[in-house]
Design an enzyme around this catalytic site. Structure first.
Site, mmCIF file in Angstrom:
data_model
loop_
_atom_site.group_PDB
_atom_site.id
_atom_site.type_symbol
_atom_site.label_atom_id
_atom_site.label_comp_id
_atom_site.label_asym_id
_atom_site.label_seq_id
_atom_site.Cartn_x
_atom_site.Cartn_y
_atom_site.Cartn_z
ATOM 1 N N ASP A 189 53.250 50.967 40.067
ATOM 2 C CA ASP A 189 54.767 52.556 40.498
ATOM 3 C C ASP A 189 55.407 52.645 39.303
ATOM 4 O O ASP A 189 56.141 52.544 38.691
ATOM 5 C CB ASP A 189 55.069 51.723 41.938
ATOM 6 N N ASP A 224 45.828 54.293 52.743
ATOM 7 C CA ASP A 224 46.655 52.988 53.189
ATOM 8 C C ASP A 224 46.961 53.025 54.679
ATOM 9 O O ASP A 224 46.720 53.747 55.562
ATOM 10 C CB ASP A 224 47.959 53.661 53.005
#
Lengths: 251, 199
Positions: A11, A130
């Site tokens: 990330d 997600d």
């Protein structure tokens, strides 16, 4: 036989690697170039970069970083975060990315998947989803899992692939960063729903969870972040365990 | 000097980064006559066969590539570039390839499409871009179509997936093509590029 892939995920915020738990409480996890090269040398099959700021102001910073990464990475890597158009994707590909991850933007405007596939080929298009379990049904969340959509996960992956996705990155918000293992049931359902490769993500706590993933589901790849960032294990250690369990990997 | 053909089909950066890592000198080739300045030609490419074939033809690059190939200059096609070495493709029945190797490009019959990821590649004994004596290495693939040369002797390497075995590298005299991405296949891929530079 295609080998099962191990994909460390980084990330990115600004010019640093960050990691949180269930997308919250981001903390610093090092320099992207140094980490990426280390993972490649340790046998990572692919890398996944996710721009978690994804703000317009910081885009030039991200593109410059991708360019530097492409100079030293001789394995494929995908970049996601903030891709809303063919132009956004083109910039990332031109900077050296091999694949483009899309998530919220595709939920809001599914036609984006077809546009990307037409422009760059479906092997370039990773549909990242997600998921969250609500009353026994898997739903899709958006905006870094802050918002629950009305789409059911299995319907959405089916539609996404029909529209142009060449790969599914399946993340589960309930297991993200928790280290209790991948969601095997959902993973197997998604693998059975689409004909494109599926990357399972969220919940890896150690090599044993990858062994579980690949011996009990048809997932093509497993993705993890924290366990690689904090040195709990390495891609090559995970692959040694997989080979010992009879799973074909590139070693 | 390796001439990397830039015809607007995909990402050249990964390929040229790999050549840099190997300390091989290269230059972009954008106009047909620039091919003459290069001892070897590398034709990259991702995307659709029709778009790539069309751009090569429109720029005059097709004819120029065919001419230098006939003169014996080593030419390496990568991914879509490898497919362009053949005559035609099922992906675009109306488009014409370079025809440097007899045969056509066909859709994969594997269960999972695209064929995406790392797979073991078995080179033929005559394959010049591989070490046929070594343990078959893994290379990175991302494709839905494959080269199907007419002549078995033009198949330089094969791989197997979902019980299907298919051609992943072609070779005919000075003409080479690899379906995988050598620039994305770590050390094994860089070895292929190094061999091409000295073949």
């Amino acid at each position: 036989m295609l080998t099962r892939r191990i994909i460390p995920c980084l990330d990115i915020r600004g010019e640093r690697v960050v990691k949180g738990v269930q997308f919250q409480n981001l903390r610093d996890a090092g320099d992207p170039l140094e980490r990426a090269a280390r993972y490649m040398d340790a046998g990572a099959d692919e890398l996944c970069f996710l721009d978690v700021t994804a703000s317009l102001e910081e885009r030039p910073l991200l593109l410059a970083l991708i360019k530097r990464l492409s100079r030293v990475l001789f394995i494929p890597f995908s970049v996601g975060g903030g891709v809303r158009s063919v132009e956004d994707a083109y910039e990332l590909l031109r900077a050296g990315a091999d694949k483009i991850g899309v998530n919220t933007a595709a939920v809001e405007r599914p036609g984006l998947l077809g546009e990307l596939a037409d422009a760059f080929g479906r092997q370039c298009v990773v549909l990242s989803i997600d998921t969250k379990l609500v009353d026994g049904v898997w739903y899709v969340t958006t905006h870094g899992s802050r918002e629950l959509s009305s789409r059911r996960a299995l319907d959405w992956v089916r539609e996404g692939v029909e529209r142009g996705a060449g790969e599914i990155l399946l993340n589960c918000i309930d297991t993200d960063g928790v280290r209790g293992g991948f969601r095997l049931d959902l993973t197997e359902q998604v693998v059975g729903t689409v004909e494109v490769p599926v990357i399972a993500s969220g919940g890896a706590g150690g090599a044993e969870h990858f062994v579980e993933l690949f011996t009990r589901t048809g997932a093509h790849a497993g993705l993890a972040a924290s366990i690689f960032h904090d040195g709990t294990t390495t891609p090559s250690a995970v692959k040694q365990a997989l080979r010992a369990a009879g799973v074909e990997v590139r070693l | 000097m390796i001439g990397v053909v830039d015809y607007g089909a995909g990402n050249l950066l990964s390929v040229t980064n790999a050549l840099d890592a190997l300390d091989l000198s290269w230059t972009h080739v954008r106009r047909p006559r620039e091919l003459d300045d290069c001892g070897r030609i590398l034709l990259p490419g991702v995307g659709h066969f029709a778009a790539a074939a069309g751009q090569l033809k429109a720029s005059g690059m097709s004819a120029a590539l065919q001419a230098v190939a006939r003169k014996g200059k080593p030419v390496l096609g990568v991914c879509l570039g490898a497919q362009l070495m053949l005559e035609a493709s099922d992906e675009a029945p109306d488009a014409v390839g370079l025809g440097l190797i007899p045969g056509r490009v066909v859709r994969l019959k594997t269960k999972t499409i695209p064929h995406m990821g790392w797979n073991r590649v078995k080179p033929a004994a005559s394959a010049r871009l591989f070490d046929a004596a070594a343990t078959p290495p893994y290379f990175y693939f991302a494709h839905s179509f494959v080269c199907a040369p007419v002549e078995k002797s033009h198949v330089a390497a094969e791989t197997t997936c979902d019980a299907e075995t298919f051609c992943v590298a072609v070779q005919r005299d000075n003409i080479f093509g690899v379906q995988f991405h050598p620039e994305k296949s770590a050390g094994a891929g860089l070895d292929v590029l190094r061999r091409f530079a000295t073949c």
